[in-house]
Write an enzyme that holds these catalytic residues in place. Structure first.
Site, PDB file in Angstrom:
ATOM      1  N   TYR A  68       0.576  -1.264  -0.126  1.00 33.96           N
ATOM      2  CA  TYR A  68      -0.168   0.461  -0.182  1.00 33.96           C
ATOM      3  C   TYR A  68       0.897   1.379   0.132  1.00 33.96           C
ATOM      4  O   TYR A  68       2.160   0.991   0.453  1.00 33.96           O
ATOM      5  CB  TYR A  68      -0.879  -0.139   1.642  1.00 33.96           C
ATOM      6  CG  TYR A  68      -0.526   0.667   2.607  1.00 33.96           C
ATOM      7  CD1 TYR A  68      -0.191   1.769   2.956  1.00 33.96           C
ATOM      8  CD2 TYR A  68       0.921  -0.128   3.316  1.00 33.96           C
ATOM      9  CE1 TYR A  68       0.103   2.081   4.369  1.00 33.96           C
ATOM     10  CE2 TYR A  68       0.425  -0.357   4.446  1.00 33.96           C
ATOM     11  CZ  TYR A  68       0.502   0.730   4.896  1.00 33.96           C
ATOM     12  OH  TYR A  68       1.136   1.201   6.365  1.00 33.96           O
ATOM     13  N   CYS A  69       0.164   2.428  -0.259  1.00 37.61           N
ATOM     14  CA  CYS A  69       0.794   3.727  -0.344  1.00 37.61           C
ATOM     15  C   CYS A  69      -0.280   4.745   0.427  1.00 37.61           C
ATOM     16  O   CYS A  69      -0.785   4.323   0.470  1.00 37.61           O
ATOM     17  CB  CYS A  69       1.790   3.794  -1.790  1.00 37.61           C
ATOM     18  SG  CYS A  69       0.008   4.295  -2.978  1.00 37.61           S
ATOM     19  N   TYR A  70      -0.427   5.891  -0.358  1.00 35.53           N
ATOM     20  CA  TYR A  70      -0.500   7.022  -0.170  1.00 35.53           C
ATOM     21  C   TYR A  70      -2.204   6.624  -0.585  1.00 35.53           C
ATOM     22  O   TYR A  70      -3.338   6.950  -0.522  1.00 35.53           O
ATOM     23  CB  TYR A  70      -0.211   8.176   0.248  1.00 35.53           C
ATOM     24  CG  TYR A  70      -1.611   9.741   0.486  1.00 35.53           C
ATOM     25  CD1 TYR A  70      -1.655   9.765   1.879  1.00 35.53           C
ATOM     26  CD2 TYR A  70      -1.917  10.608  -0.909  1.00 35.53           C
ATOM     27  CE1 TYR A  70      -2.306  10.677   1.938  1.00 35.53           C
ATOM     28  CE2 TYR A  70      -2.811  11.128  -0.387  1.00 35.53           C
ATOM     29  CZ  TYR A  70      -3.037  11.381   1.138  1.00 35.53           C
ATOM     30  OH  TYR A  70      -4.309  12.057   1.552  1.00 35.53           O
TER      31      TYR A  70
END
Length: 105
Positions: A68-70
């Site tokens: 995941y990231c932002y």
């Protein structure tokens, strides 16, 4: 399933549920160290997108890796890079921006 469901990214909540049920899984946060310190999902490991070569210290190539990231964009890129590196069980679970669960700093 609605007509435009394909436009939505992955559901991070569903991804976290799957991660929690998967033995030996690694939760990978590919945001910058600064973003990670500002709040991350408990149990995640920070390997910034720009440093994907260091993922070898965080996950074996056959381990289930949930990324995941932002927003889901960098995690999508990271998932592609991981697959090119030979990781066989990679899933982009989207962005923490839509996450409503517990975070830690």
């Amino acid at each position: 399933m609605g007509l435009f469901d394909f436009l939505r990214g992955p559901d991070i909540h569903e991804g976290i549920k799957e991660y929690e049920k998967t033995a030996g899984a690694v939760l990978l946060d590919v945001r910058t160290p600064q973003e990670y310190r500002e709040g991350h999902i408990p149990g995640s490991k920070n390997v910034p997108l720009q440093s994907m070569e260091s993922v070898k210290q965080a996950a074996a190539k056959d381990a289930p890796v949930f990324v995941y990231c932002y927003s889901g964009s960098r995690s999508s890129q990271a998932a592609g890079i991981l697959k090119q590196m030979g990781y066989t069980n990679v899933k982009n679970i989207g962005g923490i921006a839509s996450y409503k669960g517990k975070v830690e700093n």
